[in-house]
Design a protein around this motif. Structure first.
Motif, short mmCIF file in Angstrom:
data_model
loop_
_atom_site.label_atom_id
_atom_site.label_comp_id
_atom_site.label_asym_id
_atom_site.label_seq_id
_atom_site.Cartn_x
_atom_site.Cartn_y
_atom_site.Cartn_z
N THR A 248 0.84 -1.20 0.00
CA THR A 248 0.00 0.00 0.00
C THR A 248 0.87 1.25 0.00
O THR A 248 1.94 1.28 0.63
CB THR A 248 -0.92 0.01 1.24
OG1 THR A 248 -1.74 -1.16 1.21
CG2 THR A 248 -1.81 1.24 1.24
N GLY A 249 0.41 2.27 -0.73
CA GLY A 249 1.13 3.53 -0.78
C GLY A 249 0.18 4.70 -0.92
O GLY A 249 -1.05 4.53 -0.85
N ILE A 250 0.74 5.88 -1.14
CA ILE A 250 -0.05 7.11 -1.28
C ILE A 250 0.11 7.65 -2.69
O ILE A 250 1.24 7.81 -3.18
CB ILE A 250 0.40 8.16 -0.24
CG1 ILE A 250 0.14 7.63 1.18
CG2 ILE A 250 -0.35 9.48 -0.46
CD1 ILE A 250 0.66 8.54 2.26
N TRP A 251 -1.02 7.94 -3.34
CA TRP A 251 -1.01 8.46 -4.70
C TRP A 251 -0.68 9.94 -4.68
O TRP A 251 -1.26 10.72 -3.94
CB TRP A 251 -2.38 8.24 -5.34
CG TRP A 251 -2.43 8.63 -6.78
CD1 TRP A 251 -3.06 9.70 -7.32
CD2 TRP A 251 -1.81 7.94 -7.86
NE1 TRP A 251 -2.89 9.73 -8.67
CE2 TRP A 251 -2.12 8.65 -9.03
CE3 TRP A 251 -1.03 6.79 -7.95
CZ2 TRP A 251 -1.66 8.25 -10.30
CZ3 TRP A 251 -0.59 6.38 -9.21
CH2 TRP A 251 -0.90 7.11 -10.36
N LEU A 256 2.68 6.34 -7.32
CA LEU A 256 2.36 5.73 -6.04
C LEU A 256 3.63 5.69 -5.20
O LEU A 256 4.62 5.07 -5.58
CB LEU A 256 1.81 4.31 -6.23
CG LEU A 256 1.36 3.62 -4.94
CD1 LEU A 256 0.18 4.37 -4.31
CD2 LEU A 256 0.98 2.17 -5.19
N GLU A 257 3.59 6.40 -4.08
CA GLU A 257 4.73 6.44 -3.16
C GLU A 257 4.60 5.31 -2.15
O GLU A 257 3.61 5.26 -1.40
CB GLU A 257 4.77 7.79 -2.43
CG GLU A 257 4.68 9.02 -3.32
CD GLU A 257 6.04 9.41 -3.88
OE1 GLU A 257 7.03 8.71 -3.57
OE2 GLU A 257 6.10 10.42 -4.60
N THR A 258 5.56 4.39 -2.12
CA THR A 258 5.54 3.27 -1.19
C THR A 258 6.87 3.21 -0.44
O THR A 258 7.85 3.84 -0.86
CB THR A 258 5.32 1.93 -1.92
OG1 THR A 258 6.55 1.49 -2.50
CG2 THR A 258 4.25 2.04 -3.00
N PRO A 259 6.94 2.44 0.63
CA PRO A 259 8.20 2.30 1.36
C PRO A 259 9.32 1.66 0.55
O PRO A 259 10.49 1.74 0.95
CB PRO A 259 7.82 1.41 2.56
CG PRO A 259 6.35 1.63 2.74
CD PRO A 259 5.82 1.81 1.37
N ILE A 260 8.97 1.01 -0.56
CA ILE A 260 10.03 0.35 -1.33
C ILE A 260 10.20 0.95 -2.72
O ILE A 260 10.90 0.38 -3.56
CB ILE A 260 9.77 -1.16 -1.45
CG1 ILE A 260 8.45 -1.44 -2.15
CG2 ILE A 260 9.81 -1.83 -0.09
CD1 ILE A 260 8.24 -2.92 -2.48
N GLY A 261 9.59 2.10 -2.98
CA GLY A 261 9.80 2.73 -4.27
C GLY A 261 8.64 3.59 -4.70
O GLY A 261 7.57 3.60 -4.08
N GLY A 272 -2.96 12.14 -2.37
CA GLY A 272 -3.14 11.81 -0.96
C GLY A 272 -4.01 10.59 -0.72
O GLY A 272 -4.19 10.18 0.44
N THR A 273 -4.53 9.98 -1.81
CA THR A 273 -5.38 8.80 -1.67
C THR A 273 -4.53 7.55 -1.52
O THR A 273 -3.49 7.41 -2.18
CB THR A 273 -6.29 8.65 -2.92
OG1 THR A 273 -7.07 9.83 -3.06
CG2 THR A 273 -7.20 7.44 -2.79
N LEU A 274 -4.99 6.62 -0.67
CA LEU A 274 -4.32 5.33 -0.57
C LEU A 274 -4.56 4.53 -1.84
O LEU A 274 -5.66 4.53 -2.39
CB LEU A 274 -4.82 4.54 0.63
CG LEU A 274 -4.40 5.01 2.02
CD1 LEU A 274 -5.04 4.14 3.08
CD2 LEU A 274 -2.87 4.98 2.16
N ALA A 275 -3.52 3.84 -2.32
CA ALA A 275 -3.63 2.97 -3.49
C ALA A 275 -2.75 1.74 -3.27
O ALA A 275 -1.99 1.67 -2.30
CB ALA A 275 -3.24 3.71 -4.76
#
Length: 352
Positions: A248-251, A256-261, A272-275
């Motif tokens: 899960t990340g933030i759009w 999509l911004e995630t902890p792994i890329g 700001g939406t979760l995706a």
């Protein structure tokens, strides 16, 4: 642009209910002539019920079935199975145990004169390559031989459409792949229109010109094998066609911004939406610690032609699974660096 192939079958908003339970809901589908279509899905999704409606051994509650230009099922119209020119190859083959192979093949040709019946049996025997089996009885045949005889019997009446319900599921793995390959080669050689039911995504990818992925009585996605695998339209489709890691990340600004890329995409979402990212195991690779995203190896399972490796990346709550066809020297517990191939990452709006 290549002209679309004519349709051998058209299904229009087919619905089937059993009591209060809706098993199929408004199924619409065009089956191209001379192509292999795979109905794919888990048990209970409605695949076999749909096959029975097409064959005419069951009736829809709503909707229509057109074979060529002729309606064979619909409001006030129902054509019996024997008048549809549709062949049906059953999962258990359903060969008549008291009849020889030759007599099994001739059984569906009883309306033909004897000379034509014999000629047609000889033709299909030669085409399928079972001339050495014609005098034998089903109990003396191997699983692969029974499958070929069942295929020959289904093709003997020259059906316009051949229906096959899990035709390879009764075979051992090694034999299954060989018989499947031979069967598909035969179908393509004679230009058959076939609909094959399977629950195995790898089988559908290997066999089908067109795949219909079903879920709970509806069509989840349809398209070519490449379209279904490379461009799934939902997390369900992505995960059904092969293992995925969910992250899960933030759009934000088309990524999509995630902890792994950070992954680019075309989601229609406000910032700001979760995706959700569904990441194929083969999208991940490992390198020496300090040369990427820091991770730790949790387990390694040798699969013969590959290794399955589970890794943990802080602050993800779930482990990530990867497959590698290259031997990974890192030991369990060792720190490594995670690298990603974005080509195998699919992005979706977060649901549920």
């Amino acid at each position: 642009m290549t002209a679309p192939l004519p349709a051998a079958l058209e299904l229009e908003r087919l619905t089937r209910r059993f009591g209060a339970r809706t098993v199929l809901s408004e199924i619409s589908l065009s089956v191209a002539q001379g192509r292999i279509t795979c109905l794919l899905g888990e048990s209970g999704c409605g695949k076999s019920t749909l096959l029975r409606l097409i064959a005419g051994v069951d009736r829809p509650d709503d909707g229509r079935i057109l074979q060529g230009a002729h309606e064979v099922a619909g409001p006030g119209r129902f054509v019996e199975p024997e008048s549809r020119k549709i062949g049906f190859m059953f999962q258990d083959y359903a060969l008549f145990p008291h009849l020889s192979v030759a007599d099994n093949l001739a059984f569906g040709l009883r309306d033909l004169p004897k000379s034509q019946r014999a000629s047609r049996v000889s033709e299909v025997v030669e085409r399928i390559g079972i001339g050495h089996l014609t005098a034998r009885f089903p109990h003396s045949l191997s699983g692969g031989e029974q499958q070929r005889v069942a295929l020959a019997r289904a093709l003997a009446p020259k059906p316009d459409v051949l229906l096959m319900d899990e035709p390879f599921s009764n075979l051992d793995q090694g034999l299954r792949e060989r018989v499947r390959r031979e069967t598909v080669e035969t179908l393509r050689k004679i230009g058959a229109t076939a609909i094959i039911v399977t629950h195995d995504p790898q089988e559908a990818l290997a066999v089908g010109d067109f795949i219909v992925l079903m879920r709970a009585g509806r069509i989840e996605q349809l398209g070519s094998p490449f379209e279904i695998y490379d461009r799934p339209n939902s997390p369900y489709a992505a995960e059904f066609m092969g293992p995925c890691n969910r992250v899960t990340g933030i759009w934000n600004s088309g990524h999509l911004e995630t902890p792994i890329g950070r992954f680019p995409g075309a989601l229609d979402l406000p910032d700001g939406t979760l995706a959700l990212a569904c990441i194929r195991p083969q999208a991940l690779s490992l390198g020496p610690d300090g040369d990427g995203i820091s991770a730790r190896v949790l387990s390694k399972t040798f699969m013969g032609d590959s290794e399955q490796i589970e890794i943990m990346v802080h602050p993800l709550g779930e482990t990530l699974r990867m497959h590698s066809h290259v031997r990974i020297p890192s030991a369990v517990g060792e720190r490594v660096s995670l690298r990603l191939n974005g080509a195998q990452v699919h992005l979706f709006a977060q649901t549920g």
